[in-house]
Design an enzyme around this catalytic site. Structure first.
Site, PDB file in Angstrom:
ATOM      1  N   ILE B   6       0.867  -1.193   0.000  1.00  0.00           N
ATOM      2  CA  ILE B   6       0.000   0.000   0.000  1.00  0.00           C
ATOM      3  C   ILE B   6       0.899   1.238   0.000  1.00  0.00           C
ATOM      4  CG2 ILE B   6      -1.946   1.152   1.109  1.00  0.00           C
ATOM      5  CD1 ILE B   6      -2.362  -1.556   2.671  1.00  0.00           C
ATOM      6  N   GLY B   7       0.859   1.983  -1.110  1.00  0.00           N
ATOM      7  CA  GLY B   7       1.719   3.160  -1.264  1.00  0.00           C
ATOM      8  C   GLY B   7       0.945   4.452  -1.082  1.00  0.00           C
ATOM      9  N   ASN B   8       1.541   5.559  -1.523  1.00  0.00           N
ATOM     10  CA  ASN B   8       0.912   6.870  -1.340  1.00  0.00           C
ATOM     11  C   ASN B   8      -0.317   7.059  -2.223  1.00  0.00           C
ATOM     12  OD1 ASN B   8       2.766   8.033   0.593  1.00  0.00           O
ATOM     13  ND2 ASN B   8       4.274   8.020  -1.063  1.00  0.00           N
ATOM     14  N   HIS B  10      -1.505   4.247  -4.572  1.00  0.00           N
ATOM     15  CA  HIS B  10      -2.121   2.986  -4.985  1.00  0.00           C
ATOM     16  C   HIS B  10      -1.791   1.860  -4.011  1.00  0.00           C
ATOM     17  CE1 HIS B  10      -2.552   5.021  -8.847  1.00  0.00           C
ATOM     18  NE2 HIS B  10      -3.450   4.103  -9.154  1.00  0.00           N
ATOM     19  N   ALA B  11      -2.646   0.860  -4.010  1.00  0.00           N
ATOM     20  CA  ALA B  11      -2.308  -0.418  -3.376  1.00  0.00           C
ATOM     21  C   ALA B  11      -2.067  -1.409  -4.509  1.00  0.00           C
ATOM     22  CB  ALA B  11      -3.456  -0.898  -2.496  1.00  0.00           C
ATOM     23  N   TYR B  67      19.620   2.596   9.794  1.00  0.00           N
ATOM     24  CA  TYR B  67      18.819   3.727   9.297  1.00  0.00           C
ATOM     25  C   TYR B  67      17.556   3.851  10.158  1.00  0.00           C
ATOM     26  CZ  TYR B  67      16.767   6.632   5.508  1.00  0.00           C
ATOM     27  OH  TYR B  67      16.226   7.641   4.743  1.00  0.00           O
ATOM     28  N   VAL B  72       8.762   1.191   5.015  1.00  0.00           N
ATOM     29  CA  VAL B  72       8.657  -0.273   4.975  1.00  0.00           C
ATOM     30  C   VAL B  72       8.751  -0.817   3.552  1.00  0.00           C
ATOM     31  CG1 VAL B  72       6.125  -0.265   4.959  1.00  0.00           C
ATOM     32  CG2 VAL B  72       7.348  -2.258   5.844  1.00  0.00           C
ATOM     33  N   ASP B  73       8.341   0.009   2.565  1.00  0.00           N
ATOM     34  CA  ASP B  73       8.459  -0.440   1.172  1.00  0.00           C
ATOM     35  C   ASP B  73       9.930  -0.521   0.745  1.00  0.00           C
ATOM     36  OD1 ASP B  73       8.502   2.315   1.465  1.00  0.00           O
ATOM     37  OD2 ASP B  73       7.278   2.747  -0.304  1.00  0.00           O
ATOM     38  N   ARG B  74      10.721   0.481   1.190  1.00  0.00           N
ATOM     39  CA  ARG B  74      12.164   0.418   0.923  1.00  0.00           C
ATOM     40  C   ARG B  74      12.777  -0.787   1.627  1.00  0.00           C
ATOM     41  NH1 ARG B  74      14.628   6.144   2.557  1.00  0.00           N
ATOM     42  NH2 ARG B  74      16.616   5.213   1.919  1.00  0.00           N
TER      43      ARG B  74
END
EC number: 2.7.1.33
Lengths: 208, 208
Positions: B6-8, B10-11, B67, B72-74
């Protein structure tokens, strides 16, 4: 003699001694008492510069270039330099290469403030102030450094790549800040005015 | 098993065979019929993912990193790779370096579309489409090429500088486009899902 560089947000004046600014609304109300030798990239002042004391220098900047549509402010800065990389760091950053008085080409990247603002539009997590002390020798370990590094590092890398041992001339609002990343750069806030002055000197009989 | 990133905006779903998208409004109306193993960077779905079929994978991505605040996507994309430069090219572009299974650090630059849009805010003259065929070997000679070069060249230069002979893994919406600038890059639209899958495999007894 008063020189004036009319940009997207401000008009910058130089009288041979000091530099000062007016924003575009103020400029449109400004009533000069002597000749103003100007260059202009801003359509919003089109009517104002029709007034008789305003004299357009653009036709006298005879830059040797094959670039089509070079902004007159870039042309003026380049006209001041025979050899070197010219970096005008404002809301956009232009990089132009001059060799033996010829303009070899150039390109445009978003400026520091523009890039920082653009990240805010992506996510609130990226709405952070620039760390202007960012160390470009270490990979970032948190978000503020990650965006600061990601904004400054590409600019510095590009300037290093394109200068290729030639002199680096920096001007514009962020020019002084960027100059600290180069051991042999020249920060010159007067660069555009120097190019304008050259054009005037070469055409004194017509202009003065 | 269905995975969901789930991004900014779109999922993105993956069921082991195909990938599909929902925008965030559609996602908030989506009623799954089986378990959805997800990662999420979007606050707008906070309520939706409380529903019982949604299972958060984030606690199981045990990336070795110092870091702080890595998205979480990175982290998921990095978790799929032991050695190499991971580039996720979307509205922002993240570059992260992995060495021997450790995350060394990374940074964030505005994405291609974000940079192009940011130039439009500066001046109408810079409101031009990207020339996606831009030749990075020649200095631009007109404005459209100057902005296209100025957007793509720094991304390509940074990727070359940081890969330092390591493999380059590209993912995200512009990953395939960027991959053409590298002779030895790997475009993998599944990268984030591979990292999620690894986290699930390592925690099968708890999660499945």
């Amino acid at each position: 003699m008063i020189l004036c560089d009319i940009g997207n947000t401000h008009a910058t004046f130089f009288d041979g001694r000091k530099i000062w600014n007016l924003n575009i609304d103020e400029f449109n109300l400004y009533e000069p008492k002597e000749k103003i030798y100007y260059i202009n990239v801003n359509e919003r002042v089109a009517q104002k510069i029709q007034e008789p004391l305003f004299i357009d220098i653009e036709p006298y900047i005879n830059l040797n270039s094959t670039y089509i549509g070079l902004g007159v402010d870039r042309a003026a800065a380049c006209y001041a330099i025979n050899n070197g990389l010219i970096v005008d760091a404002g809301s956009a950053i232009t990089l132009d290469l001059m060799a033996n008085g010829c303009h070899i080409g150039g390109f445009i990247i978003p400026g520091i403030t523009t890039s920082l603002s653009s990240l805010k539009t992506i996510s609130k997590r990226l709405d952070l102030p620039l760390n202007s002390q960012i160390d470009l020798e270490c990979l970032p370990q948190h978000t503020q450094d990650a965006i600061s590094y990601g904004i400054i590092k590409p600019i510095v890398s590009l300037i290093n790549e394109f200068s290729r041992g030639k002199s680096i001339y920096l001007t514009g609002g962020d020019g002084e800040f960027l100059s600290k990343y180069f051991t042999q750069s020249i920060y010159d806030r007067m660069l555009i005015f120097r190019g304008m002055q050259r054009a005037i000197n070469e055409n004194k009989e017509i202009l003065c």
